[in-house]
Design an enzyme around this catalytic site. Structure first.
Site, PDB file in Angstrom:
ATOM      1  N   ARG A 238      54.355  49.103  35.376  1.00 53.07           N
ATOM      2  CA  ARG A 238      55.218  47.518  35.144  1.00 53.07           C
ATOM      3  C   ARG A 238      55.997  47.235  35.945  1.00 53.07           C
ATOM      4  NH1 ARG A 238      51.490  46.777  32.055  1.00 53.07           N
ATOM      5  NH2 ARG A 238      51.444  45.996  30.313  1.00 53.07           N
ATOM      6  N   GLU A 267      55.796  37.931  36.982  1.00 56.65           N
ATOM      7  CA  GLU A 267      54.427  38.264  37.538  1.00 56.65           C
ATOM      8  C   GLU A 267      53.860  36.391  37.168  1.00 56.65           C
ATOM      9  OE1 GLU A 267      51.872  41.563  35.943  1.00 56.65           O
ATOM     10  OE2 GLU A 267      52.709  42.520  36.707  1.00 56.65           O
ATOM     11  N   HIS A 286      47.280  42.523  39.459  1.00 54.07           N
ATOM     12  CA  HIS A 286      47.659  43.457  37.973  1.00 54.07           C
ATOM     13  C   HIS A 286      46.754  43.246  36.655  1.00 54.07           C
ATOM     14  CE1 HIS A 286      50.536  43.849  33.772  1.00 54.07           C
ATOM     15  NE2 HIS A 286      49.288  44.939  34.264  1.00 54.07           N
TER      16      HIS A 286
HETATM   17  P1  NAP Z   1      51.452  57.249  28.172  1.00 51.08           P
HETATM   18  O1  NAP Z   1      50.197  57.706  27.422  1.00 51.08           O
HETATM   19  O2  NAP Z   1      52.128  56.563  26.838  1.00 51.08           O
HETATM   20  O3  NAP Z   1      52.465  57.776  28.840  1.00 51.08           O
HETATM   21  C1  NAP Z   1      53.462  57.604  29.475  1.00 51.08           C
HETATM   22  C2  NAP Z   1      54.028  58.782  29.792  1.00 51.08           C
HETATM   23  O4  NAP Z   1      55.296  58.399  30.646  1.00 51.08           O
HETATM   24  C3  NAP Z   1      54.488  59.644  28.892  1.00 51.08           C
HETATM   25  O5  NAP Z   1      54.003  61.511  29.072  1.00 51.08           O
HETATM   26  C4  NAP Z   1      55.840  59.937  28.755  1.00 51.08           C
HETATM   27  O6  NAP Z   1      56.569  60.837  27.809  1.00 51.08           O
HETATM   28  C5  NAP Z   1      56.322  59.484  29.573  1.00 51.08           C
HETATM   29  N1  NAP Z   1      57.730  58.485  29.988  1.00 51.08           N
HETATM   30  C6  NAP Z   1      58.575  57.895  29.035  1.00 51.08           C
HETATM   31  N2  NAP Z   1      59.486  57.132  29.084  1.00 51.08           N
HETATM   32  C7  NAP Z   1      59.580  58.494  30.275  1.00 51.08           C
HETATM   33  C8  NAP Z   1      61.670  58.836  30.464  1.00 51.08           C
HETATM   34  N3  NAP Z   1      61.787  57.807  30.238  1.00 51.08           N
HETATM   35  N4  NAP Z   1      61.115  59.853  31.162  1.00 51.08           N
HETATM   36  C9  NAP Z   1      59.874  60.119  32.016  1.00 51.08           C
HETATM   37  N5  NAP Z   1      58.448  60.297  31.213  1.00 51.08           N
HETATM   38  C10 NAP Z   1      58.509  59.066  30.194  1.00 51.08           C
HETATM   39  O7  NAP Z   1      50.821  55.812  28.561  1.00 51.08           O
HETATM   40  P2  NAP Z   1      49.474  55.684  29.380  1.00 51.08           P
HETATM   41  O8  NAP Z   1      48.489  55.321  28.437  1.00 51.08           O
HETATM   42  O9  NAP Z   1      49.079  56.195  30.359  1.00 51.08           O
HETATM   43  O10 NAP Z   1      50.461  53.820  29.620  1.00 51.08           O
HETATM   44  C11 NAP Z   1      51.022  54.083  30.699  1.00 51.08           C
HETATM   45  C12 NAP Z   1      52.108  52.893  30.998  1.00 51.08           C
HETATM   46  O11 NAP Z   1      50.702  51.973  32.094  1.00 51.08           O
HETATM   47  C13 NAP Z   1      51.579  51.741  29.723  1.00 51.08           C
HETATM   48  O12 NAP Z   1      52.924  52.020  29.293  1.00 51.08           O
HETATM   49  C14 NAP Z   1      52.062  50.361  30.840  1.00 51.08           C
HETATM   50  O13 NAP Z   1      52.797  49.905  31.047  1.00 51.08           O
HETATM   51  C15 NAP Z   1      50.654  50.799  32.310  1.00 51.08           C
HETATM   52  N6  NAP Z   1      49.679  50.220  32.333  1.00 51.08           N
HETATM   53  C16 NAP Z   1      49.305  49.728  33.295  1.00 51.08           C
HETATM   54  C17 NAP Z   1      48.237  48.715  33.665  1.00 51.08           C
HETATM   55  C18 NAP Z   1      47.363  48.423  34.544  1.00 51.08           C
HETATM   56  O14 NAP Z   1      47.027  47.023  34.492  1.00 51.08           O
HETATM   57  N7  NAP Z   1      48.543  48.121  36.114  1.00 51.08           N
HETATM   58  C19 NAP Z   1      46.846  49.217  32.662  1.00 51.08           C
HETATM   59  C20 NAP Z   1      47.106  50.135  31.390  1.00 51.08           C
HETATM   60  C21 NAP Z   1      48.302  50.948  31.578  1.00 51.08           C
HETATM   61  P3  NAP Z   1      56.109  61.981  26.451  1.00 51.08           P
HETATM   62  O15 NAP Z   1      54.976  62.371  26.776  1.00 51.08           O
HETATM   63  O16 NAP Z   1      56.954  62.107  26.799  1.00 51.08           O
HETATM   64  O17 NAP Z   1      56.296  60.031  25.698  1.00 51.08           O
HETATM   65  C1  GLV Z   2      47.791  47.008  30.999  1.00 55.68           C
HETATM   66  O1  GLV Z   2      48.752  46.284  31.900  1.00 55.68           O
HETATM   67  C2  GLV Z   2      48.031  47.397  30.098  1.00 55.68           C
HETATM   68  O2  GLV Z   2      49.284  47.680  29.544  1.00 55.68           O
HETATM   69  O3  GLV Z   2      47.005  47.222  29.467  1.00 55.68           O
END
Ligand code: NAP
Ligand code: GLV
Length: 328
Positions: A238, A267, A286
């Protein structure tokens, strides 16, 4: 007993609408763009369930207009648009769509990293705008990806999927996360390091942490100052996880080599934003999860969460478990 009313204020796949129609009256607006606030609140007033994209802010002001609402089902994995505390207080479930978009988003993240490294968007513009008059040896020199060091901040589902791609490019993989990921260390040879070490050693710094109260401006001027002068910062999480003015300043002062961004503090990004004027910054709108296949899976997952809630079951991707105490 009247049927539950499922409000879908934006376009989603037709088969998802048909699926939902088996379980309730679907109030569907097949529009791509956001409907007006008035139209949205009007739909919400009668809704038992809401399916929405992450651009829809769900806060107390909105929820005051939703007396019948039982679930907000986000069609996204990130849920920083939802005020979870407020939803829980009101006994409303919140869900997201993890997993189904992981590989697609990792593909996009790795592709913007590559694009910035090899100046793909810049070179494309150079050719199309007729600037290519002759070939010369230093034309569009970029930076190697193969064998370089990648630093992943947020080794979650998408972070790990990016690490798998990096392994294929023989990269050294560093990561920083709030908890250790022993699986990724074992399988991918990823090395857990402090944030400082990651910033100092990485050629590519990739931000994939969710946006929360703790991760606002996680990467600011101090963190960017630790990066190598020829490093590239990639953000597919984000926009607000990075201090955007600090990034702009660092790029203007050439303290890092470039950036690759799919997300922004605001955005859609303001057309006057300085980032859009920089040839060494790849800027996408995005679209991390934007493939036909993945968007269909996200919509169906979001719909299944709604159906579970309607049936009185616990949705698979419930975000606010505490709400169960309120609605038992
Ligand atoms: P996820 O599996 O929950 O991964 C997030 C990671 O960040 C986890 O390993 C978590 O640690 C870590 N984390 C959270 N808070 C933290 C902190 N304060 N310090 C250090 N590490 C921290 O989520 P995901 O499915 O990979 O998605 C991640 C993010 O990508 C989403 O939240 C979203 O904002 C973004 N996203 C963007 C798009 C796009 O279109 N650009 C698409 C999809 C997602 P723990 O394992 O210890 O909880
Ligand atoms: C997209 O940004 C998502 O969080 O799935």
């Amino acid at each position: 007993m009247s049927k539950p009313r499922i409000f879908v204020p934006n376009r989603i796949n037709e088969e998802v609408i048909q699926f939902l129609q088996q379980f309730g009256d679907v109030d569907y607006r097949a529009k791509e763009e956001l409907i007006s606030e008035e139209e949205f609140l009007d739909g919400l007033r009668k809704a038992t369930a809401l399916l929405c994209y992450s651009r829809q802010k769900i806060n107390s002001k909105v929820l005051e207009q939703a007396p019948l609402l039982k679930i907000v089902s986000n069609i996204a994995v990130g849920y920083d648009n939802l005020d979870l505390e407020e939803l829980t207080k009101r006994g409303i479930m919140a869900t997201n769509t993890p997993g189904v978009l992981t590989e697609t988003t990792a593909d996009l993240t790795f592709s913007i990293l590559m694009a910035a490294a090899r100046r793909v968007t810049e070179a494309d513009h150079y050719v199309k705008s007729g600037q290519w008059k002759e070939w010369f040896p230093s034309l569009m020199l970029g930076k190697d990806v193969y064998g370089a060091t990648i630093g992943i901040i947020g080794m979650g589902r998408i972070g790990e999927a990016v690490a798998r791609r990096a392994k294929g490019f023989d990269m050294e993989i560093l990561y920083y996360n709030r908890s250790r990921k022993l699986d990724a260390e074992e399988k991918l040879g990823a090395r857990y390091v402090s944030l400082e070490e990651l910033l100092q050693k990485s050629d590519y710094v990739v931000v994939l942490i969710p946006l929360t109260a703790e991760t606002q401006k996680f990467i600011g001027a101090k963190e960017i100052a630790l990066m190598k002068k020829d490093a590239i910062l990639v953000n597919a999480s984000r926009g607000a996880t990075i201090d955007e003015p600090a990034l702009i300043q660092a790029l203007q002062e050439k303290r890092i080599a470039g950036a690759a961004l799919d997300v922004y503090e605001k955005e859609p990004v303001d057309p006057k934003n300085s980032l859009l004027k920089m040839a060494n910054v790849v800027t996408l709108p995005h679209i991390g999860s934007a493939t036909r296949e993945t968007r269909a899976k996200m919509a169906m997952k979001a719909a299944r969460n709604v159906v579970a809630a309607i049936k009185g079951e616990i949705p698979e991707n419930l975000l606010n478990r505490e709400v169960l105490q309120k609605i038992k």
